[in-house]
Design a protein around this motif. Structure first.
Motif, PDB file in Angstrom:
ATOM      1  N   UNK A   1      48.417  85.507  14.265  1.00 16.83           N
ATOM      2  CA  UNK A   1      47.472  84.740  13.454  1.00 16.83           C
ATOM      3  C   UNK A   1      46.135  85.467  13.389  1.00 16.83           C
ATOM      4  N   UNK A   2      45.662  85.951  14.506  1.00 13.08           N
ATOM      5  CA  UNK A   2      44.379  86.665  14.529  1.00 13.08           C
ATOM      6  C   UNK A   2      44.427  87.893  13.635  1.00 13.08           C
ATOM      7  N   UNK A   3      45.537  88.604  13.681  1.00 11.65           N
ATOM      8  CA  UNK A   3      45.692  89.811  12.865  1.00 11.65           C
ATOM      9  C   UNK A   3      45.624  89.488  11.377  1.00 11.65           C
ATOM     10  N   UNK A   4      46.208  88.356  10.989  1.00 14.08           N
ATOM     11  CA  UNK A   4      46.296  88.010   9.570  1.00 14.08           C
ATOM     12  C   UNK A   4      45.007  87.394   9.025  1.00 14.08           C
TER      13      UNK A   4
ATOM     14  N   UNK B   1      48.567  93.221   8.157  1.00 14.09           N
ATOM     15  CA  UNK B   1      47.196  92.768   7.930  1.00 14.09           C
ATOM     16  C   UNK B   1      46.620  93.325   6.639  1.00 14.09           C
ATOM     17  N   UNK B   2      46.977  94.543   6.300  1.00 15.32           N
ATOM     18  CA  UNK B   2      46.489  95.130   5.047  1.00 15.32           C
ATOM     19  C   UNK B   2      47.043  94.377   3.844  1.00 15.32           C
ATOM     20  N   UNK B   3      48.303  93.974   3.914  1.00 13.53           N
ATOM     21  CA  UNK B   3      48.913  93.179   2.844  1.00 13.53           C
ATOM     22  C   UNK B   3      48.174  91.857   2.680  1.00 13.53           C
ATOM     23  N   UNK B   4      47.880  91.184   3.791  1.00 17.43           N
ATOM     24  CA  UNK B   4      47.139  89.923   3.728  1.00 17.43           C
ATOM     25  C   UNK B   4      45.774  90.135   3.093  1.00 17.43           C
ATOM     26  N   UNK B   5      45.120  91.223   3.444  1.00 16.34           N
ATOM     27  CA  UNK B   5      43.815  91.536   2.850  1.00 16.34           C
ATOM     28  C   UNK B   5      43.934  91.701   1.343  1.00 16.34           C
ATOM     29  N   UNK B   6      44.945  92.449   0.893  1.00 20.86           N
ATOM     30  CA  UNK B   6      45.115  92.681  -0.549  1.00 20.86           C
ATOM     31  C   UNK B   6      45.453  91.394  -1.290  1.00 20.86           C
ATOM     32  N   UNK B   7      46.217  90.510  -0.640  1.00 26.77           N
ATOM     33  CA  UNK B   7      46.504  89.209  -1.248  1.00 26.77           C
ATOM     34  C   UNK B   7      45.218  88.401  -1.371  1.00 26.77           C
ATOM     35  N   UNK B   8      44.340  88.485  -0.368  1.00 27.89           N
ATOM     36  CA  UNK B   8      43.040  87.826  -0.459  1.00 27.89           C
ATOM     37  C   UNK B   8      42.225  88.336  -1.628  1.00 27.89           C
TER      38      UNK B   8
ATOM     39  N   UNK C   1      50.543  81.208  10.070  1.00 26.25           N
ATOM     40  CA  UNK C   1      51.137  82.549  10.066  1.00 26.25           C
ATOM     41  C   UNK C   1      52.153  82.721  11.184  1.00 26.25           C
ATOM     42  N   UNK C   2      51.975  81.994  12.292  1.00 37.31           N
ATOM     43  CA  UNK C   2      52.846  82.245  13.429  1.00 37.31           C
ATOM     44  C   UNK C   2      52.580  81.261  14.561  1.00 37.31           C
ATOM     45  N   UNK C   3      53.532  81.214  15.508  1.00 37.72           N
ATOM     46  CA  UNK C   3      53.297  80.534  16.778  1.00 37.72           C
ATOM     47  C   UNK C   3      52.565  81.460  17.755  1.00 37.72           C
ATOM     48  N   UNK C   4      52.472  82.741  17.411  1.00 41.27           N
ATOM     49  CA  UNK C   4      51.839  83.752  18.256  1.00 41.27           C
ATOM     50  C   UNK C   4      50.386  83.923  17.826  1.00 41.27           C
TER      51      UNK C   4
ATOM     52  N   UNK D   1      41.557  78.244  19.262  1.00 37.32           N
ATOM     53  CA  UNK D   1      40.220  78.610  18.819  1.00 37.32           C
ATOM     54  C   UNK D   1      40.084  80.103  18.532  1.00 37.32           C
ATOM     55  N   UNK D   2      40.939  80.895  19.148  1.00 38.01           N
ATOM     56  CA  UNK D   2      40.799  82.353  19.052  1.00 38.01           C
ATOM     57  C   UNK D   2      40.733  82.892  17.612  1.00 38.01           C
ATOM     58  N   UNK D   3      41.583  82.420  16.675  1.00 36.07           N
ATOM     59  CA  UNK D   3      41.487  82.965  15.315  1.00 36.07           C
ATOM     60  C   UNK D   3      40.146  82.694  14.635  1.00 36.07           C
ATOM     61  N   UNK D   4      39.465  81.635  15.059  1.00 36.96           N
ATOM     62  CA  UNK D   4      38.165  81.328  14.454  1.00 36.96           C
ATOM     63  C   UNK D   4      37.119  82.376  14.825  1.00 36.96           C
TER      64      UNK D   4
END
Length: 612
Positions: free
Chosen positions: A176-179, A127-134, A169-172, A241-244
């Motif tokens: 997805x929520x983490x990312x 998740x930190x990597x995704x944040x830095x990419x953002x 990000x995933x089927x899980x 809906x959960x990631x939203x």
């Protein structure tokens, strides 16, 4: 009006609260100005006159809608500023907001850093990597003068036959929520106590983000793009809906509706989900935007009753409409609908209030023009190193020996002679995939970056001879003494429905190329793909090592960093690797679950399974 009166208007005062500024400006707008704010048009038809005369609220570049080939960020900024100047010359001086699909870096711009697509980031679980990419993506997008990014896609991909699987990000759902941490990278972190659901942008180095595609786009029957997601509301809520909820809690400014349907009802005209759930129950205070020409898809034959489509979409809760070309017809029809009362004025006011709120939050009224000081960030060394880190962490080692006690990797970088082969070994465009420079993407040196072959030549010792043949013939091996071979194959670039694939075989005879080489030389096979592909048992048996590299982007050095042992493998499958397409869709945890490699599988170079 007395001289100086306009300067005293509340909406022009940056020290006033956003809500006060929004309500003040809304109270001063005509119907024509309000409808203009709800209209988003493509740059192809966006002239300064059109922007000014119709009070256009937003302009976008659709996939591949670029001014000229190999246009640099500075030229993009000049173009966007030209449109902005026209918007600021209107009666109320409301800035337009320019949007772009920067879905793995600022991928429309030549020379920008291209990060791995989301499926690869999901393999990192970082998740930190995704944040830095953002953070990096926001800088490179703002350097182009663009404040609005149609990202991230937070779909939960249920079937790899879906042509947008690599955008997930995933089927899980938990992965997805983490990312969704990427939202905070793009927009910044809301301060403590920030109201949940209220949009947030931290400043001029950040962009307005867009969670998409609401809702259920990854769960369609048989993975058909724009298809039908068939499930009870509780499952839709729990999975798709959960990631939203996470995006909304991070202050995401906009949400894009999905082309798909839920139990047969189109999302773009679904008032229950758009208004009652997203806006009212979840408390989302930003704006909902349509997808490209989505309103035409609401009538059958396509676009046959545009007026009715506008009515159903706007009344359902769509606030900004991505027209993108027939804006005059859209404006005329929406105006007529408002005059007749078929679209209530209150619905228009709600839409425009949401759009203005985001523009104020994004600081566009104070800083409408491009910040040229950011140009040095585009494709900079720091961002390319970040992308290379992402590639390293995304690689999933699926096999590393014919004999488990004798790992094949890491490779000997001082070998005398090695063979590099395959359609994807020296093709930057294939490595980046879709949504790269053009909409679909293409082969070749489409932008600035390092191919796998480039990286191999850089990584090996001076005494190592590297022989490259895309499709080796038997003569290639005559009189040669190769220590080992690296074969990179996979999929060509594709997007959306063009990527829907019921067969999922490796393209360009990739399996045959691997097999031919592995019959003669110890072989590492690298798959460049946006999803799992069919791997026959005989092929898996032949290769000494197999790596899923997904769509790694511009920094091929991240692959050689790992296969030559400078870094360890960290990636774990973000999606189940099926044995046969006949098994699809596969559900992790079901009794019938019998994959080739399960969700979460990944090896280290010592043949140790990574923990899930």
């Amino acid at each position: 009006m007395e001289p100086g009166m306009a300067e005293n208007w509340i909406y022009k005062n940056p020290n006033e609260p956003v809500e006060a500024r929004t309500k003040d400006l809304l109270s001063r707008m005509t119907v024509k100005e309000k409808i203009g704010q709800m209209t988003q048009i493509d740059r192809i038809v966006a002239t300064p006159t059109a922007v000014c005369d119709h009070f256009i609220g937003s302009i976008l570049s659709g996939g591949g809608s670029i001014p000229l080939e190999k246009v640099l960020s500075s030229e993009w900024a000049d173009m966007v500023d030209g449109y902005q100047k026209a918007a600021l010359e209107t009666r109320l001086g409301i800035p337009m907001i320019y949007g772009i699909d920067a879905v793995h870096g600022n991928n429309n711009v030549y020379g920008a850093t291209i990060f791995p697509h989301n499926i690869g980031l999901g393999a990192t679980r970082d998740a930190d990597l995704a944040h830095r990419i953002g953070v990096a993506t926001a800088l490179e997008v703002r350097a182009s003068g663009i404040p609005y990014d149609f990202a991230p896609c937070v779909a939960v991909a249920g079937d790899p036959r879906w042509g947008r699987t690599y955008e997930s990000y995933s089927e899980d759902v938990e992965i997805v929520r983490n990312m969704t941490s990427i939202v905070s990278g793009l927009q910044g972190h809301p301060p403590q106590g920030h109201p949940n659901g209220y949009p947030f942008v931290a400043g001029r180095t950040k962009v307005v983000a867009c969670a998409k595609h609401f809702v259920g786009d990854g769960g369609t029957d048989k993975g058909i793009n724009e298809g039908n997601t068939i499930m009870p509301y509780e499952d839709l809520k729990k999975i798709h809906m959960a990631p939203y909820l996470d995006c909304i809690s991070r202050g995401v400014c906009t949400v894009m509706a999905s082309y798909s349907s839920w139990n047969g009802d189109k999302m773009h005209s679904h008032r229950f989900l758009q208004t009652e759930v997203l806006k009212e129950k979840l408390g989302f205070k930003g704006f909902v935007i349509s997808d490209w020409e989505a309103l035409e898809r609401l009538s059958d034959p396509y676009g046959s009753n545009y007026r009715a489509s506008i009515s159903s979409a706007v009344n359902a809760g769509i606030d900004m409409i991505m027209v993108p070309f027939k804006y005059e017809a859209f404006i005329a029809d929406l105006t007529s609908l408002v005059e007749s009362g078929e679209v209530p004025m209150a619905r228009v006011d709600d839409a425009v209030e949401r759009i203005l709120r985001v523009k104020f939050v994004a600081g566009l009224f104070e800083y409408p023009m491009a910040d040229r000081s950011l140009l040095e960030t585009v494709g900079c060394k720091l961002h390319r190193e970040l992308a290379r880190e992402a590639v390293r962490k995304s690689l999933v080692l699926l096999k590393n020996a014919k004999d488990p006690k004798k790992p094949f990797l890491p490779l000997d970088r001082n070998a005398k002679k090695i063979l590099v082969a395959g359609t994807h070994a020296d093709d930057l465009g294939y490595q980046c995939g879709g949504w790269t420079i053009s909409w679909v993407g293409s082969s070749g040196r489409t932008t600035i970056g390092t191919t796998i072959l480039d990286a191999i030549k850089e990584a090996v010792g001076d005494e190592t001879e590297v022989v490259f043949e895309q499709n080796p013939s038997p003569d290639t091996f005559t009189g040669q003494d190769f220590s080992y071979a690296i074969v990179a194959v996979g999929e060509p670039p594709y997007v959306e429905s063009g990527g829907d694939d019921p067969n999922l075989i490796i393209s360009f005879n990739g399996s045959e190329i691997i097999s031919s080489v592995a019959d003669r030389v110890p072989t590492l096979a690298i798959l460049i793909s946006g999803r799992p592909l069919v791997i026959e048992p005989s092929l898996l048996e032949k290769v000494d090592a197999l790596v899923a590299a997904w769509l790694p982007g511009s920094e091929g050095g991240g692959i050689t960093d790992v296969i030559f042992g400078d870094h360890e493998f960290h990636g774990r499958l973000p999606i189940t690797w099926f044995r046969s397409v006949d098994q699809l869709p596969m559900r992790y945890g079901e009794n019938s679950y019998d994959p080739l490699f399960p969700l979460g599988f990944g090896l280290t170079s010592k043949n140790v399974k990574l923990s899930n």
